[in-house]
Design a protein around this motif. Structure first.
Motif, short mmCIF file in Angstrom:
data_model
loop_
_atom_site.label_atom_id
_atom_site.label_comp_id
_atom_site.label_asym_id
_atom_site.label_seq_id
_atom_site.Cartn_x
_atom_site.Cartn_y
_atom_site.Cartn_z
N SER A 15 45.37 41.26 43.40
CA SER A 15 46.38 41.98 44.16
C SER A 15 47.76 41.88 43.50
CB SER A 15 46.41 41.40 45.58
OG SER A 15 47.41 42.00 46.32
N ALA A 16 48.02 40.72 42.88
CA ALA A 16 49.31 40.52 42.21
C ALA A 16 49.32 41.15 40.81
CB ALA A 16 49.62 39.03 42.12
N GLY A 17 48.16 41.68 40.39
CA GLY A 17 48.10 42.32 39.08
C GLY A 17 48.08 41.35 37.93
N SER A 18 47.64 40.09 38.20
CA SER A 18 47.72 39.10 37.12
C SER A 18 46.36 38.73 36.52
CB SER A 18 48.43 37.84 37.64
OG SER A 18 47.74 37.31 38.74
N LEU A 19 45.29 39.46 36.90
CA LEU A 19 43.98 39.16 36.31
C LEU A 19 43.81 39.88 34.97
CD1 LEU A 19 41.23 39.39 39.10
CD2 LEU A 19 42.17 37.34 38.02
N PRO A 20 43.09 39.27 34.02
CA PRO A 20 42.72 39.99 32.81
C PRO A 20 41.91 41.25 33.19
CG PRO A 20 42.13 37.68 32.62
CD PRO A 20 42.55 37.91 34.04
N LEU A 21 41.95 42.25 32.32
CA LEU A 21 41.36 43.56 32.64
C LEU A 21 39.89 43.50 33.06
CD1 LEU A 21 42.16 46.48 32.73
CD2 LEU A 21 41.57 46.69 30.31
N GLY A 22 39.09 42.74 32.34
CA GLY A 22 37.66 42.68 32.64
C GLY A 22 37.40 42.12 34.03
N GLN A 23 38.06 41.01 34.36
CA GLN A 23 37.89 40.41 35.68
C GLN A 23 38.41 41.35 36.77
OE1 GLN A 23 39.51 36.43 36.04
NE2 GLN A 23 39.03 35.96 33.92
N ALA A 24 39.53 42.02 36.47
CA ALA A 24 40.11 42.96 37.45
C ALA A 24 39.12 44.09 37.72
CB ALA A 24 41.43 43.51 36.93
N LEU A 25 38.44 44.57 36.67
CA LEU A 25 37.46 45.65 36.86
C LEU A 25 36.34 45.18 37.78
CD1 LEU A 25 36.61 48.53 36.01
CD2 LEU A 25 35.32 47.50 34.12
N CYS A 26 35.86 43.94 37.58
CA CYS A 26 34.79 43.41 38.44
C CYS A 26 35.23 43.32 39.90
CB CYS A 26 34.35 42.02 37.96
SG CYS A 26 33.40 42.07 36.45
N VAL A 27 36.45 42.81 40.14
CA VAL A 27 36.94 42.70 41.52
C VAL A 27 37.08 44.10 42.12
CG1 VAL A 27 38.90 42.02 42.97
CG2 VAL A 27 38.12 40.51 41.13
N SER A 28 37.59 45.04 41.32
CA SER A 28 37.79 46.40 41.82
C SER A 28 36.45 47.06 42.17
CB SER A 28 38.53 47.19 40.73
OG SER A 28 38.38 48.55 40.92
N ILE A 29 35.45 46.91 41.30
CA ILE A 29 34.14 47.53 41.55
C ILE A 29 33.49 46.87 42.78
CG2 ILE A 29 31.81 47.92 40.63
CD1 ILE A 29 34.09 49.55 39.26
N HIS A 30 33.57 45.54 42.86
CA HIS A 30 33.01 44.85 44.04
C HIS A 30 33.67 45.39 45.32
CE1 HIS A 30 31.70 41.73 46.81
NE2 HIS A 30 32.94 41.66 47.20
N SER A 31 34.98 45.56 45.29
CA SER A 31 35.68 45.97 46.51
C SER A 31 35.32 47.40 46.92
CB SER A 31 37.18 45.79 46.37
OG SER A 31 37.70 46.75 45.49
N GLU A 32 34.82 48.20 45.96
CA GLU A 32 34.33 49.54 46.35
C GLU A 32 33.07 49.42 47.21
OE1 GLU A 32 34.25 52.93 43.80
OE2 GLU A 32 35.52 51.95 42.31
N PHE A 33 32.30 48.35 46.96
CA PHE A 33 31.07 48.15 47.74
C PHE A 33 31.35 47.37 49.03
CE2 PHE A 33 29.13 48.48 43.41
CZ PHE A 33 28.22 49.49 43.66
N CYS A 34 32.47 46.62 49.07
CA CYS A 34 32.63 45.58 50.10
C CYS A 34 33.82 45.83 51.02
CB CYS A 34 32.76 44.22 49.41
SG CYS A 34 32.98 42.87 50.56
N THR A 35 33.54 46.15 52.27
CA THR A 35 34.60 46.40 53.25
C THR A 35 35.45 45.16 53.47
OG1 THR A 35 32.88 47.63 54.38
CG2 THR A 35 34.97 47.47 55.50
N ASN A 36 34.82 43.98 53.56
CA ASN A 36 35.57 42.74 53.82
C ASN A 36 36.63 42.48 52.76
OD1 ASN A 36 34.26 42.16 56.13
ND2 ASN A 36 32.79 40.71 55.20
N CYS A 37 36.22 42.62 51.49
CA CYS A 37 37.17 42.33 50.42
C CYS A 37 38.26 43.40 50.35
CB CYS A 37 36.45 42.15 49.09
SG CYS A 37 35.57 40.57 49.02
N ARG A 38 37.91 44.66 50.71
CA ARG A 38 38.96 45.70 50.75
C ARG A 38 40.01 45.33 51.79
NH1 ARG A 38 34.91 49.38 50.49
NH2 ARG A 38 35.26 50.24 52.57
N LYS A 39 39.54 44.82 52.95
CA LYS A 39 40.49 44.41 54.00
C LYS A 39 41.37 43.27 53.52
CE LYS A 39 37.85 45.78 58.06
NZ LYS A 39 36.78 45.29 58.95
#
Ligand code: ZN
Length: 235
Positions: A15-39
């Motif tokens: 959320s703070a934009g401080s993750l390396p790109l690869g890890q950020a992509l994983c969190v972003s893709i997971h959050s597309e599947f996951c309502t809880n993490c989007r919240k």
């Protein structure tokens, strides 16, 4: 059902934009599947926004504050809408999915790499049951790829010489610790040893971000090279 999520520390760093790109992509893709993490991400970004506003209280106008908060709401709403569209198209546009598995759909964050169908991608064989597509190298030590493990295929004695992040995109696999299904987010740390096996019914496709093996010298190189070679070998 998603059972494995990124921890709060990862989510707040994302959320703070401080993750390396690869890890950020994983969190972003997971959050597309996951309502809880989007919240949770929405909450983190609101807290972050509030903190920024408090730090700059003297210089931030009410108008700007409202504009920022509205933008946060719009972004969250649009992600929510996209997600609903994705579920809708997954259920109805079966023509996109060669296997006929109706739930399949490429997450929005991967569509710059995968246009419509994983099966049509130029897969490269890395072992008998394993194919990959390398998406990009985050930096010298991090590889971002999509892996396909053939149904029933396994990766024996899979060592990690760096942290590895995985998000299941289609299908499922199991290892000593349990079963992982679409949307599940896994972090494996250095020296974890495990044996993932794709389930029998279909290929397992996942996004994998891994630190490349470090360069060891002398004694350690001789000791570790067989382990490095094992990382993609299979039964
Ligand atoms: Zn989640």
């Amino acid at each position: 059902m998603i059972r494995n999520h990124p921890g709060d520390e990862l989510l707040s760093s994302y959320s703070a934009g401080s993750l390396p790109l690869g890890q950020a992509l994983c969190v972003s893709i997971h959050s597309e599947f996951c309502t809880n993490c989007r919240k949770k991400l929405k909450r983190f970004s609101q807290v972050g926004g509030e903190l920024m506003l408090r730090l700059n209280r003297a210089t931030v106008s009410l108008d700007l504050k409202n504009t920022i908060l509205n933008k946060i709401d719009e972004d969250s709403d649009s992600l929510e809408r996209d997600h609903q569209d994705m579920s809708y198209s997954g259920k109805n546009k079966v023509s996109n999915v060669r296997s006929g598995a109706g739930e399949s759909s490429v997450p929005r964050g991967l569509r710059q790499f995968v246009k419509s169908d994983y099966q049509e991608m130029p897969w490269r064989r890395v072992a008998k049951s394993i194919h990959n597509i390398e998406l990009f190298k985050d930096d010298e030590n991090t590889k971002v790829e999509i892996l396909k493990i053939k149904s029933g295929g396994s990766v024996t004695t899979h060592f990690h010489l760096g942290d590895e992040y995985t998000v299941i995109l289609e299908g499922s696999f199991s290892d000593e610790d349990g079963l992982y299904q679409q949307g599940d987010f896994l972090v494996r740390n250095s020296w974890d040893e495990h044996t993932p096996v794709a389930t029998q019914d279909r290929d397992c496709i996942c996004l994998a971000v891994s630190e490349a093996p470090l360069q060891f010298a002398g004694f350690f190189k001789r000791l570790l090279n067989p382990l490095i070679r094992l990382s993609y070998s299979q039964n």
